[in-house]
Design a protein around this motif. Structure first.
Motif, PDB file in Angstrom:
ATOM      1  N   LEU A  32       1.192  -1.133   0.152  1.00 59.55           N
ATOM      2  CA  LEU A  32      -0.138   0.274   0.523  1.00 59.55           C
ATOM      3  C   LEU A  32       1.105   1.153  -0.093  1.00 59.55           C
ATOM      4  N   THR A  33       2.107   1.251   0.135  1.00 58.39           N
ATOM      5  CA  THR A  33       2.712   2.522   0.731  1.00 58.39           C
ATOM      6  C   THR A  33       3.698   2.356  -0.827  1.00 58.39           C
ATOM      7  N   ALA A  34       3.553   1.923  -0.896  1.00 53.04           N
ATOM      8  CA  ALA A  34       4.101   1.500  -2.416  1.00 53.04           C
ATOM      9  C   ALA A  34       3.229   2.149  -4.125  1.00 53.04           C
ATOM     10  N   ALA A  35       2.055   1.751  -3.595  1.00 51.35           N
ATOM     11  CA  ALA A  35       1.137   2.484  -4.371  1.00 51.35           C
ATOM     12  C   ALA A  35       0.900   3.429  -3.888  1.00 51.35           C
ATOM     13  N   THR A  36       1.028   4.274  -2.932  1.00 48.37           N
ATOM     14  CA  THR A  36       1.161   5.847  -2.319  1.00 48.37           C
ATOM     15  C   THR A  36       2.499   6.427  -3.188  1.00 48.37           C
TER      16      THR A  36
END
Ligand code: ARG
Length: 568
Positions: free
Chosen positions: A545-549
């Protein structure tokens, strides 16, 4: 994959249609709000907005509509509370959204513009004058629109339509030849040219003979006198040398610098064409195209003395661009003060019988002032863009110094954040609104600012660096919590934000969207342990999720023309 907001908007429009109310999906989408408290759901439909249309009370509308949403793709439940219809997204669709984002680094881009060319006329300063705050809007809005168009597959031509022609150059040539020297101009650059121009205008008041001298000098320039052309070219070089520093700082490039002068020899044919088409009329000695039917004042084509004007040069330029680039659209970004000018000559092109006049678009913006602390400016009370940028960088150096005395590339970071702060600020309000630049707001690391977005982006980078290689897949059957769901869903709306920004020629859609993403990411960051999550599944999903952000904020910053900062 369609995002949940679009799905809900379509469904809402369909439900309203059954009740005899017609509304586009986009109109329906604009009714939705994001609840400030995630416990109230991921998206809400405030039914009081429908009360008038449906002639019913909001709580009643909400409870009547709720059951119709059962089973909607991506929606776990719809709940009617106090006149609001609150939607909760289902976990599986959030995980799928994250997976989709991570499959494509250019998430949000598309090929919809393939094969189409769009010209963008922006920045376009008047040479021999300083680059002042008034040019910030056109420069950064134009550049952001260009990035948005490229992101959607259009071919773009960025044109700096320099104001490099007109009688003022006769004045400057005279003043330079009589009162200055190359040495002096080398030393003081544009400042010297501004001084010469002001001096000429004052002298002209005392001695009207000078006016004729300037006319003669301009006439010589127009008829190709070698010495006058050399001096004019020199003014242009000096000016561009200085502007280039600003463009370098902003990271902006152009495909063409063909300005007004470039079109001077293309004018007679265009004026003749307007005349042949029976559009030209004499008005008090000047030649104009009447626009009575359009309810506009006449468009001036030739002055009394036969010299051409700003609108005629724009018409010639548009015709040349159509021929050269075969644009689908040609976009002009200028202050709202020029709206009438564009409306007028766009109509003249249409009257000339060119249907491509429909592809001419004016994108106006409001004025920007600088409040609070006064900026030292060497030329009176105008705020110069270089001064503003330099000051922003200086202030950021101090902050970075305090926050991170050991950061290796502090200067670069301060530059990226300082410039980014100014650009973000200029792009954060609806473009047409007048705005006031305020250092505290622009530079705040906590508020709605560029540094806040860059800082959040750097935070995602740091988490990803610490984790190492990104897990290739999301854990099967993972059920995300409220903060995770809200963030994932907001991220999935990025393509929609890009579309809205382009449709409205409104980069602020992206800056506001990024602020919303950052707020949700920071809520997630503070409420959920990411690297420290105890369960493996939670850790893996949260890192993804952090990478998608990271992908979404990074792409958003690229679109705005703001540098990504991996570390702050
Ligand atoms: N040079 C003009 C100015 O500084 C802006 C030119 C805008 N572009 C155009 N094609 N008229 O106000």
């Amino acid at each position: 994959m369609r995002d949940n907001k679009t799905i809900l908007a379509e469904k809402t429009a369909a439900l309203l249609a059954e009740k005899g109310i017609s509304m586009t999906t986009a109109e329906a989408a604009s009714l939705f709000e994001t609840p400030s408290d995630p416990k109230l759901g991921d998206l809400a439909l405030p039914c009081f907005k429908l009360a008038k249309l449906l002639r019913s009370a909001p709580p009643k509308i909400a409870s009547e509509l709720a059951p119709a949403f059962a089973g909607t793709e991506g929606i776990a439940k719809a709940e009617a509370v106090n006149g609001y219809l609150n939607f909760f997204y289902d976990g599986a669709s959030c995980v799928a959204a994250v997976d989709e984002i991570l499959r494509d680094e250019r998430f949000g881009s598309s090929e919809e513009g393939k094969g189409k060319t769009v010209c963008l006329d922006f920045s376009s300063p008047n040479i021999a004058k300083r680059f002042h705050l008034g040019h910030l809007g056109t420069t950064v809005i134009g550049n952001a629109l260009r990035n948005l168009l490229n992101f959607r597959g259009y071919k773009t031509v960025a044109i700096n339509h320099l104001g490099d022609w007109g009688t003022q150059f006769g004045k400057l040539i005279y003043a330079y030849q009589h009162w200055s020297s190359q040495e002096q101009v080398e030393k003081d650059g544009i400042d010297e040219l501004v001084r010469l121009y002001v001096r000429f205008c004052n002298a002209e008041q005392e001695d009207p003979a000078l006016t004729q001298e300037a006319r003669d000098a301009f006439h010589k320039l127009e008829t190709g006198d070698a010495e006058c052309l050399r001096i004019w070219q020199y003014f242009k070089d000096i000016s561009l040398r200085e502007y280039q520093k600003t463009y370098d700082l902003l990271g902006i490039t152009f495909d063409s610098y063909n300005g007004e002068a470039f079109f001077s020899d293309k004018m007679p044919a265009v004026v003749q064409e307007i005349r042949d088409k029976g559009l030209l009329e004499l008005d008090d000695g000047a030649s104009v195209v009447r626009l009575d039917e359009e309810g506009m004042p006449p468009c001036l084509i030739l002055k009394r003395d036969g010299s051409t004007l700003y609108p005629s040069r724009d018409i010639a330029a548009a015709m040349w661009r159509k021929k050269t680039y075969d644009f689908e659209r040609c976009i002009y970004v200028t202050s709202a003060g020029q709206s009438l000018h564009f409306a007028q000559w766009f109509r003249v092109v249409a009257k000339m019988g060119y249907d491509w006049a429909n592809g001419l678009v004016h994108v106006p913006y409001g004025t920007m002032s600088v409040g609070g602390e006064k900026l030292a400016s060497r030329t009176g009370n105008v705020v110069l863009l270089d001064d503003l940028l330099a000051e922003a960088i200086r202030k950021c150096e101090q902050v970075v110094e305090e926050k991170h005395p050991d950061l290796p590339n502090r200067d670069e970071v301060a530059k990226a954040v300082g410039v980014g702060a100014v650009v973000f600020n200029a792009l954060s309000n609806s473009r047409i609104k007048d705005s006031d630049f305020n250092w505290e707001d622009a530079l705040s690391f906590e508020g709605n600012s560029g540094p806040y977005v860059q800082y959040t982006y750097a935070r995602t980078s740091s988490i990803l660096r610490k984790y190492g290689d990104l897990p290739a897949e999301s854990p099967a059957g993972y059920a995300p919590g409220a903060e995770e769901t809200a963030l994932a869903k907001k991220l999935s709306e990025f393509p929609d934000a890009v579309t809205r920004a382009l449709d409205g020629y409104e980069p602020s859609v992206i800056s506001r969207y990024l602020l919303a993403v950052c707020a949700l990411f920071n809520q997630f960051y503070h409420n959920c342990r990411i690297l420290g999550a105890e369960e493996e599944d939670a850790r893996v999903f949260r890192v993804r999720l952090t990478a998608a952000t990271h992908t979404v904020i990074g792409n958003g910053l690229d679109l705005l023309g703001i540098r990504r900062t991996e570390e702050i």
